[in-house]
Write an enzyme that holds these catalytic residues in place. Structure first.
Site, PDB file in Angstrom:
ATOM      1  N   LYS A 189      14.978   8.589  10.912  1.00  0.00           N
ATOM      2  CA  LYS A 189      15.186   8.869   9.736  1.00  0.00           C
ATOM      3  C   LYS A 189      16.617   9.569   9.460  1.00  0.00           C
ATOM      4  CE  LYS A 189      11.853   7.321   7.662  1.00  0.00           C
ATOM      5  NZ  LYS A 189      11.650   6.164   6.597  1.00  0.00           N
ATOM      6  N   SER A 231      13.240  10.805   4.489  1.00  0.00           N
ATOM      7  CA  SER A 231      12.201  11.854   4.711  1.00  0.00           C
ATOM      8  C   SER A 231      13.046  13.230   4.848  1.00  0.00           C
ATOM      9  CB  SER A 231      11.644  11.564   6.217  1.00  0.00           C
ATOM     10  OG  SER A 231      10.773  12.530   6.372  1.00  0.00           O
ATOM     11  N   ARG A 276       0.733  -1.081  -0.003  1.00  0.00           N
ATOM     12  CA  ARG A 276       0.047   0.025   0.137  1.00  0.00           C
ATOM     13  C   ARG A 276       1.193   1.088  -0.067  1.00  0.00           C
ATOM     14  NH1 ARG A 276      -1.072   1.581   5.738  1.00  0.00           N
ATOM     15  NH2 ARG A 276       0.235   0.176   6.926  1.00  0.00           N
ATOM     16  N   TYR A 315      10.911   9.682  15.328  1.00  0.00           N
ATOM     17  CA  TYR A 315      10.543   9.424  13.941  1.00  0.00           C
ATOM     18  C   TYR A 315      11.628  10.353  13.366  1.00  0.00           C
ATOM     19  CZ  TYR A 315       8.833   8.925   9.142  1.00  0.00           C
ATOM     20  OH  TYR A 315       8.607   8.676   8.001  1.00  0.00           O
ATOM     21  N   ALA A 364      14.579  11.280  14.426  1.00  0.00           N
ATOM     22  CA  ALA A 364      15.932  10.430  14.723  1.00  0.00           C
ATOM     23  C   ALA A 364      16.350   9.233  13.826  1.00  0.00           C
ATOM     24  CB  ALA A 364      15.945  10.354  16.246  1.00  0.00           C
TER      25      ALA A 364
END
Length: 234
Positions: free
Chosen positions: A146, A131, A16, A142, A144
């Site tokens: 990435k 990101s 997805r 999150y 951190a």
């Protein structure tokens, strides 16, 4: 540079969102086979994709997937999660650990398992989905994870060069997927981002900056931190 036509690709989280769009775009560009992984392979609905069970945090599952997909030449580490652990002071530490397990250690485990496969098949390419938050610490753990994945990709690019495997990092802001369904902000379509990502693979790009926000933040890394974090100004 890596040609997608007649290549064999594997996309983690391929059932997805951006993962499904990447599967679509790979076939549109003539890929011979695309493995689409998911915890539950029955959720893979692309008519031509090869469903493959994979839990990226489970070494046994990763090794089993690599044993089944011995013809891969392009690996796309797309699977990721955001658990909303935006405060390092207040979020459950278990949520922070879980995000790192999926977003950093997961791609590492998958890459370590598939590098020998890609190398035996004559070389190829690795795409890691980063990101804009790789460079902007506004989303707690999150961000951190990435940032850590960005560093991992930079190290792997050097390590894999002599093994005939290129590495591209995809940096992007909000994409219109389930993960951002509760966010009211401009979003890119998964199909547009998938096309840019595969353009990067075919061009041998080190990084793909997929939208204006991402390009602006990357440029801002050379400036004063207050420009990226207005709350620090004054």
């Amino acid at each position: 540079m890596t040609s997608i036509k007649d290549a064999v690709a594997l996309v983690t989280g391929g059932s997805r969102g951006l993962g499904r769009a990447l599967v679509d775009e790979l076939y549109a560009r003539g890929a011979a086979k695309v493995y689409a992984t998911a915890r539950n392979p029955r959720t893979v609905t692309h008519p031509d994709a090869v469903p493959l069970a994979l839990e990226v945090t489970d070494p046994a599952s990763v090794e089993a997937a690599a044993a089944q997909a011995q013809d891969v030449t392009i690996l796309i580490n797309n699977a990721g999660v955001s658990l909303g652990a935006t405060s390092f002071l207040e979020a459950p530490v278990d949520d922070v650990r879980r995000e790192f397990e999926i977003n950093f250690y997961g791609p590492l485990l998958v890459t370590r398992a598939f590098v020998p496969v890609v190398e035996r098949n004559g070389g190829g390419h690795l795409l890691n989905v980063h990101s804009v938050l790789s460079w902007l610490g506004v989303a707690g753990s999150y961000s951190a994870t990435k940032a850590a994945l960005w560093s991992q990709s930079n190290s792997l690019r050097l390590e894999l060069r002599s093994r005939g495997i290129g590495v591209t990092g995809l940096h992007v802001g909000y994409i219109d997927t389930d993960m951002t369904s509760n966010i009211d902000a401009p979003k890119s379509t998964p199909g547009d981002i998938a096309a840019l990502a595969l353009d990067g693979i075919e061009a041998g790009a080190y990084e793909v900056l997929a939208d204006d926000v991402t390009r602006g933040v990357k440029a801002g890394l050379s400036g004063d931190l207050a420009a990226l974090y207005p709350q620090l100004a004054g």
